[in-house]
Design a protein around this motif. Structure first.
Motif, short mmCIF file in Angstrom:
data_model
loop_
_atom_site.label_atom_id
_atom_site.label_comp_id
_atom_site.label_asym_id
_atom_site.label_seq_id
_atom_site.Cartn_x
_atom_site.Cartn_y
_atom_site.Cartn_z
N GLY A 1 0.79 -1.23 0.00
CA GLY A 1 0.00 0.00 0.00
C GLY A 1 0.82 1.27 0.00
O GLY A 1 0.26 2.37 0.06
N LYS A 2 2.14 1.13 -0.06
CA LYS A 2 2.99 2.33 -0.04
C LYS A 2 3.17 2.86 -1.46
O LYS A 2 3.44 2.09 -2.38
CB LYS A 2 4.38 2.00 0.51
CG LYS A 2 4.37 1.31 1.85
CD LYS A 2 4.24 2.29 2.98
CE LYS A 2 4.33 1.54 4.31
NZ LYS A 2 3.68 2.24 5.39
N LYS A 3 3.08 4.17 -1.62
CA LYS A 3 3.46 4.75 -2.90
C LYS A 3 4.98 4.65 -3.00
O LYS A 3 5.69 5.06 -2.08
CB LYS A 3 3.03 6.21 -2.97
CG LYS A 3 1.53 6.35 -3.09
CD LYS A 3 1.12 7.81 -3.30
CE LYS A 3 -0.40 7.92 -3.33
NZ LYS A 3 -0.84 9.31 -3.43
N SER A 4 5.45 4.07 -4.10
CA SER A 4 6.85 3.69 -4.17
C SER A 4 7.55 4.25 -5.40
O SER A 4 6.96 4.36 -6.47
CB SER A 4 6.97 2.16 -4.17
OG SER A 4 6.36 1.64 -3.01
N LEU A 5 8.81 4.56 -5.18
CA LEU A 5 9.62 5.20 -6.23
C LEU A 5 10.96 4.51 -6.38
O LEU A 5 11.54 4.01 -5.41
CB LEU A 5 9.87 6.67 -5.83
CG LEU A 5 10.80 7.51 -6.71
CD1 LEU A 5 10.14 7.87 -8.03
CD2 LEU A 5 11.22 8.79 -5.98
N THR A 6 11.45 4.49 -7.61
CA THR A 6 12.85 4.16 -7.83
C THR A 6 13.36 5.10 -8.91
O THR A 6 12.58 5.64 -9.68
CB THR A 6 13.04 2.69 -8.23
OG1 THR A 6 14.45 2.40 -8.22
CG2 THR A 6 12.51 2.38 -9.62
N ALA A 7 14.68 5.30 -8.92
CA ALA A 7 15.26 6.15 -9.95
C ALA A 7 16.51 5.48 -10.47
O ALA A 7 17.18 4.74 -9.75
CB ALA A 7 15.60 7.52 -9.38
N THR A 8 16.81 5.74 -11.73
CA THR A 8 17.96 5.11 -12.34
C THR A 8 18.37 5.90 -13.57
O THR A 8 17.83 6.96 -13.85
CB THR A 8 17.61 3.64 -12.69
OG1 THR A 8 18.79 2.97 -13.11
CG2 THR A 8 16.56 3.54 -13.77
N SER A 9 19.35 5.36 -14.29
CA SER A 9 19.80 5.95 -15.54
C SER A 9 20.12 4.83 -16.51
O SER A 9 20.37 3.71 -16.07
CB SER A 9 21.06 6.80 -15.31
OG SER A 9 20.77 7.86 -14.44
N GLY A 10 20.16 5.15 -17.79
CA GLY A 10 20.45 4.22 -18.89
C GLY A 10 20.64 2.75 -18.55
O GLY A 10 19.68 1.97 -18.60
N PRO A 11 21.86 2.32 -18.20
CA PRO A 11 22.10 0.90 -18.00
C PRO A 11 21.23 0.32 -16.88
O PRO A 11 20.81 -0.84 -16.95
CB PRO A 11 23.57 0.83 -17.58
CG PRO A 11 24.17 2.10 -18.04
CD PRO A 11 23.08 3.13 -18.02
N ILE B 1 8.98 5.20 -11.85
CA ILE B 1 10.39 4.96 -12.18
C ILE B 1 10.92 6.22 -12.87
O ILE B 1 10.36 6.65 -13.87
CB ILE B 1 10.53 3.78 -13.16
CG1 ILE B 1 9.95 2.52 -12.54
CG2 ILE B 1 11.98 3.54 -13.55
CD1 ILE B 1 8.76 2.02 -13.28
N VAL B 2 11.98 6.76 -12.31
CA VAL B 2 12.60 7.92 -12.94
C VAL B 2 13.85 7.46 -13.68
O VAL B 2 14.67 6.74 -13.12
CB VAL B 2 12.98 8.99 -11.89
CG1 VAL B 2 13.55 10.22 -12.57
CG2 VAL B 2 11.79 9.35 -11.04
N ASN B 3 13.97 7.86 -14.93
CA ASN B 3 15.19 7.56 -15.69
C ASN B 3 15.84 8.90 -16.05
O ASN B 3 15.33 9.65 -16.86
CB ASN B 3 14.82 6.78 -16.95
CG ASN B 3 16.04 6.44 -17.81
OD1 ASN B 3 17.17 6.85 -17.51
ND2 ASN B 3 15.82 5.72 -18.89
N VAL B 4 16.95 9.18 -15.38
CA VAL B 4 17.72 10.38 -15.70
C VAL B 4 18.67 9.97 -16.83
O VAL B 4 19.72 9.39 -16.58
CB VAL B 4 18.49 10.90 -14.47
CG1 VAL B 4 19.17 12.23 -14.78
CG2 VAL B 4 17.56 11.06 -13.27
N MET B 5 18.24 10.25 -18.05
CA MET B 5 18.92 9.66 -19.21
C MET B 5 20.33 10.19 -19.42
O MET B 5 20.63 11.35 -19.20
CB MET B 5 18.08 9.91 -20.47
CG MET B 5 16.76 9.17 -20.48
SD MET B 5 15.84 9.46 -22.01
CE MET B 5 15.20 11.11 -21.73
N ARG B 6 21.20 9.25 -19.82
CA ARG B 6 22.59 9.54 -20.11
C ARG B 6 22.96 8.86 -21.43
O ARG B 6 22.18 8.08 -21.97
CB ARG B 6 23.47 9.02 -18.98
CG ARG B 6 23.48 7.51 -18.89
CD ARG B 6 24.22 7.02 -17.65
NE ARG B 6 25.19 6.00 -17.96
CZ ARG B 6 25.88 5.32 -17.03
NH1 ARG B 6 25.67 5.59 -15.75
NH2 ARG B 6 26.75 4.42 -17.36
#
Lengths: 280, 184, 99, 386
Positions: free
Chosen positions: D78-88, D109-114
């Motif tokens: 029931g938790k609002k959940s986040l993850t973040a990452t980049s390319g690979p 899901i956050v993708n900070v693109m590289r």
């Protein structure tokens, strides 16, 4: 006074039975012992999550009338870690096969051990990938035949007990399907243990492993397991020569001193919030 | 109407120029009601490598987040001078520490300030060299008011270091005033 | 009681053996672990496995419960008579008494 | 635009990555599972700092795949959940992105693109994962991806991402890039009155009547939390309304169609975009994310030179604003599509316009943004030939 009868079907999704496993498959015995352990602990089934990855063993949660999660190959422990962190007061059990837990899931396995997070991991070790057609796994014995070792296995095998201990699990036990009573005891102790517990069960897949290694039925294969296992109490009195080719079962490690991960995180929250309150 | 102003502070990682950029950006946006952004170089070498921070200030929201025509360039190391001397307007103002930057492009109007030496003798703490540089920049360019930059500085300065930071900034003003006095 | 539920009461002891023919896959494990030889496989033409377990000698059951514990299929129960009505057993979630 | 000289006391000057983290907390996010990767790591660092203050949980896992697993696990509780990452890292997360799609578990899901492929350019920006976001995980699945371009928009879109994910029971992807992630720009923190917070719909039936994928209430089934008495089953296999695996062709087919339909039926309200000076435009610039900022500057310069050019800035990349682009294609003579990749979203523009006309890219993959003057040059070039 005998123990009161366990109402197995109360803990099962009985309408799903008979289950999918082959006649005589060890997974059924493992599931039954899990229920026996849960029943003796008196846990409310609403407070239990049973989580699995992929493979024959990983179909177990589907039959259990609890909060159940059937995830991806090898990664059940990661989902379980999320569930436990989000609900630290609930009981989390992961059931896994040998390939699932120690090959594709090997990294998750060692890190769950290292964190000492209060999750019980049950590994049904039948030395083979059953569902995909009998390929060798990290626990297939040297020389054994599998679909992908038609000329005999040359891969050295993992010792799951040593692996779990080395990685930091705080309760480690090994049982075998030929002794459901002992298995149930290890499950109960592991579930009750506040920390990461690993219980390896030597199990039979006569369909995929046995058939290729002259043990095509459940009885023959369970007998083969019985011939190899020696309890740690017995083993203590045996010479190294006598122990050659034997697999030791029993409670192998139990440490109640080490900090449990969700407890540590709860303390961290307390610390941070106390500091924030001071600032405010 | 766009009134874009671009400044670049460059040095060796660890000298604290990122903070100088942060303070300038904050001063412009929060204390002068303009718009600003700052965009750092980001490299794996956190310490020791050439690093820079670009600050862009405008009267309207800043669109393109990278430099196009730099008005002000400051460099405290030869490596960073060489690496980041691009996108400069022909009339850009350049400030270098002549002890550390010994070869520079005569094309640009270049002020020489021994920033490190002055910081050492007049402020005491080497970490203040970036704030002192910022003081020089403000005095030379007047891109934001002293009132705004001091407010921003005080907001960013760690507790207990406010006085020292102000001292560094104001030492920067004084050094720049000397340079300007020489010019007239 | 459903025809798939077999019930045998021991004449010597307070023991009831229940078998669910639906769940039994005829794997032989319970027969192997039963020392007093109470159980045997019998033909079951209605099942693909071809055989299910049946009770041949309920009276000698020692209430050791090994057959029940080792059964992978939840197909056999060893209960006291008074437990029969309380424990669920059978095709659906009904107690044996209800079937 | 007026430039107030008075002090703005509520201005903050945060890095884009910090904006994401702060907005997530404001959206009600209480779980973060991550793994360090440049250039997204600051999101994890800020979450690690802030979550305990609000009683939330941060965990750094042994790898990207595991991090995404924890996010799904926590969301089921029931938790609002986040993850973040980049390319690979995004490549690795895709295994569980697919899981979240089929099991219909909300998460962001956050993708900070590289730069890529592979480890590529870890410290430099790219926009090369936009197609991966759509097609990266195997199988057909719904995709929602937002590409904000300004810090305030990053804040509001992060909240929006949680809202959409809860409302539709889908993973939502936020695509920013190294430029936005690492730059700081002044912004006023949006007041809670400026946005809504949407929570998942809980079942109204008692546990014994609950089916986790029951579509009688619409295409988005109500979602129970674990440990609240519902004891339901979740699997990554195709499943029936009751959540248990099935291989019945009609059930599998219809369920997959529904999963996509639940998103696509609302495509008009889901797709957010910004139109700038397009009314009389002969050339439309299509851009998104940080590239759109340079594109806007190029359009302004072009207008100063009397050229009839406008900007279409896509904020929602997926679902793609197909209809709007098609209509725009009827009005303009050409498109210029700057992207920090070798031509990805341009394919969608071509597909949507579906008409013979110049649609040209301005592409950079060297780790630098597309400069405004290059966009302007291309605009002039197409105007000459249009």
């Amino acid at each position: 006074m005998p123990k009161a009868a366990v109402d197995y079907l109360y803990y099962l999704r009985a309408e799903k039975l008979p289950h999918m496993w082959c006649p005589g498959c060890g997974i059924g015995i493992v599931v039954k012992s899990m229920i026996g352990a849960i029943d003796s602990l008196g846990w409310d089934k609403n407070d239990i999550a049973v989580i699995s990855g992929i493979g024959c063993t990983s179909r177990a949660p589907g039959y259990m009338d609890m909060n159940t999660l059937h995830t991806t190959h090898g990664r059940a422990l990661s989902f379980a870690t999320g569930v436990k962190m989000a609900a630290p007061d609930k009981h989390i059990i992961v059931i896994s096969g040998d390939g699932d837990a120690t090959a594709i899931g090997g990294n998750h396995f060692i890190h769950a051990c290292r964190r000492n997070i209060d999750i019980t991991l049950i590994i049904n070790n039948n030395n083979i990938y059953g569902m995909t057609g009998g390929q060798f796994s990290p626990t297939t014995p040297y020389g054994a035949r599998a679909a992908t070792t038609p000329h005999g296995n040359i891969d050295p095998a993992f010792d799951l007990v040593e692996l779990a201990k080395g990685a930091g699990a705080t309760y480690v036990a090994r049982g075998a399907v030929d002794n459901a009573r002992m298995m149930e005891k290890y499950f109960k102790d592991g579930m009750e243990h506040h920390g990461f517990s690993v219980i390896e069960i030597l199990s039979n897949c006569h369909t995929q492993y046995g058939r290729r290694n002259k043990m095509a039925d459940a009885i023959t294969m369970i007998d083969w397991i019985s011939d190899q296992v020696v309890s740690n109490k017995k083993a203590a009195k045996m010479s190294p020569e006598e122990l050659e080719g034997k697999i030791i079962t029993g409670e192998m490690y139990h440490n109640t001193e080490l900090a449990e991960y969700t407890d540590e995180y709860a303390k961290l929250i307390e610390r941070v919030q106390a500091k924030a309150a001071l600032k405010a | 109407m766009s009134n874009r102003y671009e400044a670049r502070f460059s040095a060796v990682g660890g000298q604290g120029v990122l903070l100088a950029g942060d303070i300038l950006g904050l001063a412009a946006q929060k204390f002068e009601g303009r718009y600003s952004l700052q965009s750092p170089t980001y490299t794996a070498q956190v310490r020791g490598g050439p690093t820079k921070i670009d600050v862009i200030i405008d009267d309207e929201p800043v669109m393109y987040p990278k430099t196009t025509a730099i008005n002000f360039f400051l460099s405290l190391a030869q490596g960073s001078y060489d690496a980041f001397l691009y996108d400069l307007r022909d009339d850009a103002i350049v400030v270098i520490d002549p002890v550390l930057v010994t070869k520079w492009d005569e094309k640009y109007k270049t002020y020489q300030v021994p920033v490190i030496e002055i910081t050492k003798t007049k402020v005491g703490k080497m970490i203040m060299s970036s704030v002192l540089s910022l003081g020089i920049m403000i005095e030379l360019t007047q891109v934001v008011s002293k009132e705004a930059i001091e407010k921003a500085l005080l907001q960013k300065a760690p507790k207990g270091t406010e006085e020292l930071n102000l001292k560094a900034l104001r030492t920067g003003y004084e050094e720049a005033q000397k340079l300007l006095a020489q010019e007239t | 009681m459903s025809e798939n539920i077999l019930r045998y009461d021991s004449k010597k002891k307070d023991v009831v053996i229940l078998i669910d023919r639906n769940l039994c896959k005829g794997c032989d494990i319970c027969i192997k672990v039963c020392k007093p030889e109470c159980l045997a496989l019998v033909d079951a033409p209605d099942k693909w496995e071809g055989a299910v377990v049946d009770v041949v000698n309920a009276d000698d059951c020692t209430f050791c419960k090994l057959c029940e514990l080792q059964c992978p299929d939840f197909g056999i129960r060893i209960l006291r008579k008074d437990e029969v009505g309380k424990i669920q057993f059978g095709d659906t979630k009904k107690t044996a008494a209800e079937q | 635009m007026s430039s107030a000289s008075s002090e703005k006391s509520d201005i903050v000057f945060w890095q884009g990555n910090e904006v994401v983290a702060r907005a997530a907390i404001a959206a009600g996010c209480r779980f973060y599972g991550g793994y360090p990767i440049t250039p997204s790591s600051e999101i994890a660092a800020v979450m690690a700092e802030l979550l305990p203050e609000v009683g939330g949980t941060f965990i750094q896992m042994e790898d990207e795949i595991a991090a995404m697993g924890t996010v799904i696990g926590a969301s089921l509780v029931g938790k609002k959940s986040l993850t973040a990452t980049s390319g690979p890292g995004f490549s690795l997360k895709l295994e569980h992105l697919g899981y979240a799609c089929i099991a219909e578990v909300p998460c962001v899901i956050v993708n900070v693109m590289r730069g890529g492929p592979s480890t590529g350019l870890p410290t430099a920006p790219a926009q090369a994962d936009v197609m991966q976001a759509k097609w990266g995980t195997h199988g057909d699945h719904p995709t929602i991806a937002l590409a904000p371009a300004f810090h305030r928009e990053i804040y509001l879109d992060t909240i929006k991402a949680f809202n959409i994910s809860e409302k539709y029971r889908v993973p939502v992807i936020i695509l920013i890039d190294e430029v936005l992630g690492h730059m700081s720009e002044g912004m006023i923190i949006p007041d809670p009155s400026e946005y809504e917070i949407i929570d998942r719909v809980k079942p109204s039936v008692p546990p014994e009547e609950y089916n986790p994928y029951d579509t009688q209430y619409g295409d988005v089934p109500p979602m129970a939390n674990y440990f609240e008495g519902y004891r339901f089953h979740v699997t990554g296999l195709n499943h029936g309304a009751n959540g248990f695996p099935t291989t019945v062709p009609d059930i599998c087919h219809n369920d997959e169609v529904r999963m996509i339909q639940k998103v696509m039926k609302d495509v008009d309200t889901l797709t957010e975009y910004d139109e700038y000076m397009l009314e009389d435009a002969e050339v439309a610039v299509f851009a998104f994310g940080s590239t759109a900022r340079g594109a806007k500057m190029a359009v302004e310069k072009a207008r100063q030179e009397g050229l009839k050019v406008g900007l279409f800035r896509a904020i929602t990349l997926w679902p793609f604003p197909e209809k709007v682009i098609h209509e725009l294609g009827q009005r303009v003579k050409a498109f210029v599509v700057p992207e920090m990749n070798l031509g990805q979203m341009i394919l969608e523009v071509e597909r949507s316009v579906h008409k013979e006309m110049p649609i040209v890219g301005v592409n950079k993959v060297g780790g630098v943004p597309v400069p405004p003057y290059e966009i302007l040059e291309k605009i002039k070039e197409v105007l000459q030939h249009a």
